[in-house]
Structure formats: C-alpha cells, structure tokens
Design an enzyme around this catalytic site. Structure first.
Site, PDB file in Angstrom:
ATOM      1  N   PRO A 183      -1.019   5.776  -0.687  1.00 47.89           N
ATOM      2  CA  PRO A 183      -1.092   4.331  -0.436  1.00 47.89           C
ATOM      3  C   PRO A 183       0.000   3.894   0.519  1.00 47.89           C
ATOM      4  O   PRO A 183       1.189   4.122   0.262  1.00 47.89           O
ATOM      5  CB  PRO A 183      -0.899   3.728  -1.831  1.00 47.89           C
ATOM      6  N   SER A 196      -3.501   0.408  -0.784  1.00 51.57           N
ATOM      7  CA  SER A 196      -2.307  -0.272  -1.272  1.00 51.57           C
ATOM      8  C   SER A 196      -2.595  -1.727  -1.588  1.00 51.57           C
ATOM      9  O   SER A 196      -3.376  -2.394  -0.898  1.00 51.57           O
ATOM     10  CB  SER A 196      -1.205  -0.187  -0.213  1.00 51.57           C
ATOM     11  N   ARG A 205      16.988  -1.689   2.510  1.00 49.86           N
ATOM     12  CA  ARG A 205      16.525  -1.017   3.723  1.00 49.86           C
ATOM     13  C   ARG A 205      17.246  -1.603   4.933  1.00 49.86           C
ATOM     14  O   ARG A 205      16.784  -2.591   5.541  1.00 49.86           O
ATOM     15  CB  ARG A 205      15.005  -1.163   3.846  1.00 49.86           C
ATOM     16  N   SER A 249       7.100  11.311  -7.134  1.00 50.65           N
ATOM     17  CA  SER A 249       7.300  10.658  -5.837  1.00 50.65           C
ATOM     18  C   SER A 249       8.623   9.922  -5.809  1.00 50.65           C
ATOM     19  O   SER A 249       9.044   9.345  -6.823  1.00 50.65           O
ATOM     20  CB  SER A 249       6.156   9.667  -5.581  1.00 50.65           C
ATOM     21  N   HIS A 291       8.855   7.635  -3.315  1.00 52.12           N
ATOM     22  CA  HIS A 291       8.396   6.570  -2.429  1.00 52.12           C
ATOM     23  C   HIS A 291       8.761   6.858  -0.970  1.00 52.12           C
ATOM     24  O   HIS A 291       9.167   5.970  -0.213  1.00 52.12           O
ATOM     25  CB  HIS A 291       8.971   5.215  -2.857  1.00 52.12           C
ATOM     26  N   ARG A 313       3.170   9.539   5.839  1.00 48.21           N
ATOM     27  CA  ARG A 313       3.563   9.269   7.218  1.00 48.21           C
ATOM     28  C   ARG A 313       2.756  10.053   8.266  1.00 48.21           C
ATOM     29  O   ARG A 313       2.410   9.487   9.309  1.00 48.21           O
ATOM     30  CB  ARG A 313       5.053   9.547   7.393  1.00 48.21           C
TER      31      ARG A 313
END
Length: 322
Positions: free
Chosen positions: A26, A55, A114, A214, A216, A271
């Site tokens: 997603p 998603s 981020r 995961s 993420h 990605r």
C-alpha cells in the site's frame, strides 16, 4: 547437479493460491508519480495476478481502483479511523467492490518525524491530494456537512484537516478492538507494522489472520530495526499459527528468496514499482514486476530451489557463520 529446470513461484496466502509471491504494497498518493494514480498500478497488478493493496491515503477512490483492476486480486489497507461509523463505511465499500483481504496498518497512527518533508513543507494530504477515499465516503461527507454546514468541495483545506484528524489521530487502537474489525469484515484481517515477537504473539492471540513484518519502508521511526532481521524470530514464534509476510526493503529477486528462506509466505513490493511508474508509467511498473519475477526465478535456479514454498534456512548463511 540438481535439476532445477522446473521452478514453482506460487504461494498460498490465507487459503488462496497466488501465481507469484509478490504483493503490491500500500502506497498513498500515487498521483504524485503518475496522473493516473492508483488506477494504473491496479491495472498492471490485475494483468499479472499480483494483489494490489489500496492505501486509505489514495488519490483514487475505492470504486475507481476496483474498476481499473477488473477481476484481479485486491486488498484494502486501513488507516484505522477513530470514528467507527466511518470505519464501517470504508469496510462496506471495500467489501462491495471485492477487496478480499484487509490490511490494518498499526505503525502510522501518527506520522513519523520526516525532516525532508518538514524542510520543504511537503504534505499533499493537507492540500486534499490523497484524501479521495475520505472525500468520496458518504458517512464522512454527511458528518462534515453536519458539523460545518458546507460540502467537502466548498473548503477542501478544512475537509483535509478533518479527515487527517480521523485517520492520523495520534491515538492508538488497543488489541481488543481487532474483534470490531473481524465483526465488520468477512475476510482475512492482516496487521502490518509488526517488528517484535511479543507483538506478533498478541496479533495471533486476538485472532489476526496474517502478519506483515514491516518498518514502513524506514519512514516512521529513525533507526528502527530492519524488517529482515526480525522476520525469522517472528516466523519461529507464530509462523505455524498465522501467515507471515515481509515488507520494507526487497529490491531484487534474491531479496525475495531470502525472505522466503526465513519463513515469509509473501513479499510486499513498494518503492521499486513507484520508480518504474514515475519513469515510464504503466509499462515501467510492469517491467519492474517482470524483472523481479525473472530475477527471483533465476536466483532459485542458481541456489537449487525448485519450489518457493519449500525453501528454508538451509539456503541461508548468516555473516556470523562465515
């Protein structure tokens, strides 16, 4: 000298057989990579028999993606809303449009720190891009109009803030609430974002049908442990009780094979597909998938593995053993 001329890449997840071990991870706001957004990737996944995971933060609606994906397998990823009425509405729409697996992301109840996005002030969701599932939801629309006396389209900035407060609330759902999802979703419920053995055991305890190991994509917690490092301990702890999948970091066919040797039953690709999609549209995404499958097939042959599901740790040598 082993005969590896015939190789099987099939896998079985939650009782259903898939032609390949790949699942499209997603990824939100796919319109930033290509104007066709999630619809283009869903179409390619359908052609290749690869499950497409939509998603909650999509730039296309649940219904649009289902139409583009035709009869292909599709899963729905949930950023779990704090409003139960809206959650039920999203699940109902997904069910009606033949999404057959629910993927619940546990590690993004709040966005991580981020710096690159902060430095550039970049968050498409604030400007209404990536909120299309919410903006098209009848329950969210009705509640927004009741609260503000206007339609979503009359003030998308305000609607965006209201939607983000619901899906990125800053508050977590307790394990006991998994029963709410299972009550309102007839298919497999899979939790994504597991990185610890004890959390994996809790997922099994509360009835989850699958676990996605995961981090993420490394975007949530700086310094988080790599997913591959935690895969084997989690498989050893719960792999006989539930299907364990791997996410975050697969870039080659040998990466996929390593995950299977460590016990994964499926591998999510994130990605790489988006890179291909951004560069060359649907054809670029298709070439990424086909390249990964060809690389996996060749890697299996080179390592003497003829059946992906029969792969095991005997194929893996850790750095500590060299």
């Amino acid at each position: 000298m082993a005969d590896t001329s015939k190789r099987k890449l099939e896998t079985t997840l939650f009782g259903q057989k898939y032609a390949t071990p790949l699942i499209q991870a997603p990824i939100g706001v796919q319109s930033i990579f290509n104007p066709n957004g999630e619809k283009g990737i869903a179409k390619i996944c359908s052609e290749l028999g690869i499950p497409f995971t939509l998603s909650t933060a999509a730039s296309s609606t649940i219904e649009e993606v289902a139409s583009a994906g035709r009869d292909g397998p599709r899963w729905f990823q949930l950023y779990w809303p704090t409003d139960d009425d809206i959650t039920i509405s999203l699940l109902r729409r997904a069910r009606e449009n033949k999404y057959n697996v629910l993927v619940v992301t546990l590690d993004t109840w709040s966005a991580g720190w981020r710096p690159l996005d902060l430095d550039s002030g970049y968050l498409p969701l604030v400007n209404g891009v990536g909120n299309q599932i919410g903006f098209s939801d009848p329950v969210f629309r009705a509640k927004f109009k009741e609260a503000h006396g206007i339609e979503v389209e009359d003030n998308t900035a305000l609607a965006s803030r209201e939607w983000l407060k619901i899906i990125l609330s800053g508050s977590v759902q307790p394990w006991e609430r998994i029963s709410f999802l299972k009550k309102n979703w007839p298919g497999p419920v899979v939790v994504k974002g597991i990185q610890h053995v004890e959390d994996a055991k809790m997922a099994v305890k509360f009835g989850c049908d699958g676990i996605i190991v995961s981090n993420h994509g490394g975007r949530q917690l700086d310094g988080a442990v790599g997913s591959l490092r935690m895969l084997q301990p989690i498989v050893e702890a719960v792999g006989k009780q539930t299907d364990v999948l791997f996410d975050s970091g697969a870039r080659t066919g040998s990466d996929i094979l390593k995950a299977f040797c460590l016990g994964a039953k499926g591998v999510l690709i994130g990605r790489p597909t988006m890179y291909g999609y951004a560069v060359a549209g649907e054809e670029g995404a298709r070439e990424v998938f086909m390249g990964l499958l060809a690389d996996l097939d060749q890697s299996m042959g080179m390592t003497g593995v003829t059946d992906l599901q029969a792969s095991n740790t005997s194929t893996i040598v850790s750095s500590n053993e060299i």
